[in-house]
Each structure stands twice: as structure tokens, then as C-alpha cells.
Motif scaffolding. Structure first.
Motif, PDB file in Angstrom:
ATOM      1  N   TRP A 137     -14.828   5.109   1.424  1.00  0.00           N
ATOM      2  CA  TRP A 137     -15.171   4.304   2.593  1.00  0.00           C
ATOM      3  C   TRP A 137     -15.666   5.182   3.727  1.00  0.00           C
ATOM      4  CZ3 TRP A 137     -11.212   0.142   4.458  1.00  0.00           C
ATOM      5  CH2 TRP A 137     -11.444  -1.045   3.793  1.00  0.00           C
ATOM      6  N   ASP A 138     -16.455   4.600   4.619  1.00  0.00           N
ATOM      7  CA  ASP A 138     -16.884   5.288   5.826  1.00  0.00           C
ATOM      8  C   ASP A 138     -15.707   5.462   6.777  1.00  0.00           C
ATOM      9  OD1 ASP A 138     -19.569   5.532   5.122  1.00  0.00           O
ATOM     10  OD2 ASP A 138     -20.046   3.548   5.904  1.00  0.00           O
ATOM     11  N   ALA A 139     -15.781   6.466   7.610  1.00  0.00           N
ATOM     12  CA  ALA A 139     -14.715   6.721   8.578  1.00  0.00           C
ATOM     13  C   ALA A 139     -14.602   5.574   9.576  1.00  0.00           C
ATOM     14  CB  ALA A 139     -14.977   8.032   9.305  1.00  0.00           C
ATOM     15  N   SER A 140     -15.711   4.903   9.880  1.00  0.00           N
ATOM     16  CA  SER A 140     -15.674   3.801  10.843  1.00  0.00           C
ATOM     17  C   SER A 140     -14.808   2.650  10.336  1.00  0.00           C
ATOM     18  CB  SER A 140     -17.091   3.303  11.133  1.00  0.00           C
ATOM     19  OG  SER A 140     -17.690   2.786   9.957  1.00  0.00           O
ATOM     20  N   LEU A 141     -14.798   2.411   9.021  1.00  0.00           N
ATOM     21  CA  LEU A 141     -13.957   1.351   8.467  1.00  0.00           C
ATOM     22  C   LEU A 141     -12.479   1.729   8.544  1.00  0.00           C
ATOM     23  CD1 LEU A 141     -16.083   0.315   5.365  1.00  0.00           C
ATOM     24  CD2 LEU A 141     -15.850  -0.893   7.530  1.00  0.00           C
ATOM     25  N   PHE A 142     -12.171   2.997   8.297  1.00  0.00           N
ATOM     26  CA  PHE A 142     -10.784   3.447   8.413  1.00  0.00           C
ATOM     27  C   PHE A 142     -10.307   3.376   9.860  1.00  0.00           C
ATOM     28  CE2 PHE A 142     -10.832   4.955   4.104  1.00  0.00           C
ATOM     29  CZ  PHE A 142      -9.505   4.991   3.745  1.00  0.00           C
ATOM     30  N   ASP A 143     -11.218   3.587  10.817  1.00  0.00           N
ATOM     31  CA  ASP A 143     -10.845   3.509  12.229  1.00  0.00           C
ATOM     32  C   ASP A 143     -10.489   2.083  12.634  1.00  0.00           C
ATOM     33  OD1 ASP A 143     -11.239   6.209  12.509  1.00  0.00           O
ATOM     34  OD2 ASP A 143     -13.258   6.015  13.360  1.00  0.00           O
ATOM     35  N   GLN A 144     -11.052   1.089  11.952  1.00  0.00           N
ATOM     36  CA  GLN A 144     -10.767  -0.312  12.262  1.00  0.00           C
ATOM     37  C   GLN A 144      -9.395  -0.746  11.754  1.00  0.00           C
ATOM     38  OE1 GLN A 144     -13.858  -2.890  10.823  1.00  0.00           O
ATOM     39  NE2 GLN A 144     -15.474  -1.611  11.667  1.00  0.00           N
ATOM     40  N   THR A 161       0.836  -1.205   0.000  1.00  0.00           N
ATOM     41  CA  THR A 161       0.000   0.000   0.000  1.00  0.00           C
ATOM     42  C   THR A 161       0.868   1.252   0.000  1.00  0.00           C
ATOM     43  OG1 THR A 161      -0.142   0.064   2.407  1.00  0.00           O
ATOM     44  CG2 THR A 161      -1.903  -1.105   1.244  1.00  0.00           C
ATOM     45  N   VAL A 162       0.261   2.339  -0.416  1.00  0.00           N
ATOM     46  CA  VAL A 162       0.899   3.651  -0.409  1.00  0.00           C
ATOM     47  C   VAL A 162      -0.084   4.611   0.247  1.00  0.00           C
ATOM     48  CG1 VAL A 162       1.799   5.504  -1.859  1.00  0.00           C
ATOM     49  CG2 VAL A 162       2.115   3.140  -2.549  1.00  0.00           C
ATOM     50  N   SER A 163       0.424   5.529   1.050  1.00  0.00           N
ATOM     51  CA  SER A 163      -0.462   6.515   1.683  1.00  0.00           C
ATOM     52  C   SER A 163       0.301   7.809   1.880  1.00  0.00           C
ATOM     53  CB  SER A 163      -0.976   5.979   3.023  1.00  0.00           C
ATOM     54  OG  SER A 163       0.105   5.743   3.901  1.00  0.00           O
ATOM     55  N   GLY A 164      -0.420   8.819   2.295  1.00  0.00           N
ATOM     56  CA  GLY A 164       0.201  10.106   2.599  1.00  0.00           C
ATOM     57  C   GLY A 164       0.694  10.836   1.356  1.00  0.00           C
ATOM     58  N   TRP A 179      -4.594   2.722  14.266  1.00  0.00           N
ATOM     59  CA  TRP A 179      -4.785   3.838  15.192  1.00  0.00           C
ATOM     60  C   TRP A 179      -4.310   5.144  14.576  1.00  0.00           C
ATOM     61  CZ3 TRP A 179      -0.264   6.265  16.393  1.00  0.00           C
ATOM     62  CH2 TRP A 179       0.902   5.546  16.186  1.00  0.00           C
ATOM     63  N   LYS A 180      -3.549   5.065  13.472  1.00  0.00           N
ATOM     64  CA  LYS A 180      -3.085   6.259  12.777  1.00  0.00           C
ATOM     65  C   LYS A 180      -4.226   6.875  11.972  1.00  0.00           C
ATOM     66  CE  LYS A 180       1.585   4.539  12.059  1.00  0.00           C
ATOM     67  NZ  LYS A 180       2.573   4.182  11.035  1.00  0.00           N
ATOM     68  N   VAL A 181      -4.212   8.180  11.845  1.00  0.00           N
ATOM     69  CA  VAL A 181      -5.219   8.868  11.051  1.00  0.00           C
ATOM     70  C   VAL A 181      -4.701   8.983   9.619  1.00  0.00           C
ATOM     71  CG1 VAL A 181      -6.568  10.979  10.776  1.00  0.00           C
ATOM     72  CG2 VAL A 181      -6.009  10.152  13.060  1.00  0.00           C
ATOM     73  N   ILE A 182      -5.205   8.128   8.743  1.00  0.00           N
ATOM     74  CA  ILE A 182      -4.835   8.140   7.335  1.00  0.00           C
ATOM     75  C   ILE A 182      -6.124   8.250   6.531  1.00  0.00           C
ATOM     76  CG2 ILE A 182      -3.783   6.842   5.455  1.00  0.00           C
ATOM     77  CD1 ILE A 182      -1.842   5.690   7.493  1.00  0.00           C
ATOM     78  N   ASN A 183      -6.169   9.185   5.593  1.00  0.00           N
ATOM     79  CA  ASN A 183      -7.397   9.439   4.848  1.00  0.00           C
ATOM     80  C   ASN A 183      -7.501   8.684   3.532  1.00  0.00           C
ATOM     81  OD1 ASN A 183      -8.670  11.187   6.651  1.00  0.00           O
ATOM     82  ND2 ASN A 183      -7.379  12.873   5.988  1.00  0.00           N
ATOM     83  N   ALA A 184      -6.408   8.131   3.038  1.00  0.00           N
ATOM     84  CA  ALA A 184      -6.468   7.414   1.766  1.00  0.00           C
ATOM     85  C   ALA A 184      -5.335   6.401   1.671  1.00  0.00           C
ATOM     86  CB  ALA A 184      -6.394   8.388   0.600  1.00  0.00           C
ATOM     87  N   ASN A 192     -11.216   7.968   2.500  1.00  0.00           N
ATOM     88  CA  ASN A 192     -12.128   8.207   3.606  1.00  0.00           C
ATOM     89  C   ASN A 192     -13.144   9.276   3.212  1.00  0.00           C
ATOM     90  OD1 ASN A 192     -13.336   8.688   6.083  1.00  0.00           O
ATOM     91  ND2 ASN A 192     -11.404   8.679   7.194  1.00  0.00           N
ATOM     92  N   ARG A 193     -14.413   9.045   3.520  1.00  0.00           N
ATOM     93  CA  ARG A 193     -15.456  10.024   3.167  1.00  0.00           C
ATOM     94  C   ARG A 193     -15.318  11.329   3.929  1.00  0.00           C
ATOM     95  NH1 ARG A 193     -19.932   5.683   2.707  1.00  0.00           N
ATOM     96  NH2 ARG A 193     -19.863   5.319   0.482  1.00  0.00           N
ATOM     97  N   THR A 194     -14.663  11.302   5.086  1.00  0.00           N
ATOM     98  CA  THR A 194     -14.495  12.517   5.876  1.00  0.00           C
ATOM     99  C   THR A 194     -13.228  13.274   5.505  1.00  0.00           C
ATOM    100  OG1 THR A 194     -13.367  11.317   7.647  1.00  0.00           O
ATOM    101  CG2 THR A 194     -15.762  11.542   7.814  1.00  0.00           C
ATOM    102  N   CYS A 195     -12.581  12.854   4.457  1.00  0.00           N
ATOM    103  CA  CYS A 195     -11.386  13.522   3.948  1.00  0.00           C
ATOM    104  C   CYS A 195     -11.755  14.953   3.534  1.00  0.00           C
ATOM    105  CB  CYS A 195     -10.883  12.717   2.755  1.00  0.00           C
ATOM    106  SG  CYS A 195      -9.318  13.205   2.101  1.00  0.00           S
ATOM    107  N   GLY A 196     -10.808  15.846   3.562  1.00  0.00           N
ATOM    108  CA  GLY A 196     -11.067  17.234   3.186  1.00  0.00           C
ATOM    109  C   GLY A 196     -11.466  17.378   1.724  1.00  0.00           C
ATOM    110  N   ASN A 197     -12.199  18.437   1.416  1.00  0.00           N
ATOM    111  CA  ASN A 197     -12.706  18.652   0.055  1.00  0.00           C
ATOM    112  C   ASN A 197     -11.584  18.802  -0.967  1.00  0.00           C
ATOM    113  OD1 ASN A 197     -15.378  18.505   0.786  1.00  0.00           O
ATOM    114  ND2 ASN A 197     -15.538  20.700   1.201  1.00  0.00           N
TER     115      ASN A 197
END
Length: 101
Positions: free
Chosen positions: A63-70, A17-20, A73-78, A38-43
Motif C-alpha cells: 500500500w501507499d504511505a498515504s493510505l497507511f496515514d489515513q 489484525t496483527v502488527s509489529g 496516527w500510529k506509525v505501523i508499517n504492516a 507499507n511501500r515505504t517500509c525498510g528494505n
């Protein structure tokens, strides 16, 4: 736990995977097979990811934010999945077919 979440966790542990900050260049170099956002990602980020994925013809799933939370513990939006096998398994689990890839 959701099967899709388990597949993504397995891809993360396998280093597929790649992120950030590395996600946009990976999309541009077309090393990414699938993008999860993540659907709660910034516009701004949403628009950039949608436009890049549409231009380079890479599937994008919101994806819903709840799935990303599972996932972590890091906050990653994509996340971008770089392995074709993981991407196909993910799409098969999500839709039942792999024609989208």
C-alpha cells in the motif's frame, strides 16, 4: 475515504489484525489470511515479509504511505488480517474476486 481503508479500520477495531513484532510469528503459524505492507517500509522488513508470505502462501499487498496515514496516527508499517471474512471482503473490494485467498 477509501473503502479498503474503512475495511482495515473496522478489522482493527474488531481486534482481527496483527502488527509489529507479532506479525512474523502469526505468518509462521498461518493465523494470518492477508498481509498489508507499507511501500515505504525498510528494505529488510520488506524482504522478510515477502519471503515469509511467499513461503507460507499468504497474499501480500503493498500500500501507499498515504493510505497507511489515513488508518491511524500510529506509525505501523504492516498489518496482518487474521479473520478470513475481512480478508475476503478486502480482496473483493480490491480486485473484484476472492480467488486469491
Amino acid at each position: 475515504m477509501n473503502k479498503e481503508v474503512q475495511l482495515l479500520q473496522l478489522a482493527i477495531k474488531a481486534g482481527k489484525t496483527v502488527s509489529g513484532d507479532r506479525l512474523i510469528p502469526a505468518i509462521q503459524s498461518q493465523t494470518v489470511c492477508l498481509v498489508l505492507m507499507n511501500r515505504t517500509c525498510g528494505n529488510n522488513r520488506k524482504k522478510k515479509l515477502r519471503n515469509k508470505c511467499a513461503f507460507y502462501q499468504i497474499p501480500l499487498i503493498e500500500w501507499d504511505a498515504s493510505l497507511f496515514d489515513q488508518i491511524s496516527w500510529k506509525v505501523i508499517n504492516a498489518y496482518g488480517i487474521t479473520d478470513d471474512s475481512f480478508a475476503q471482503a478486502f480482496m473483493k473490494e480490491r480486485t473484484g474476486d476472492v480467488d486469491g485467498i
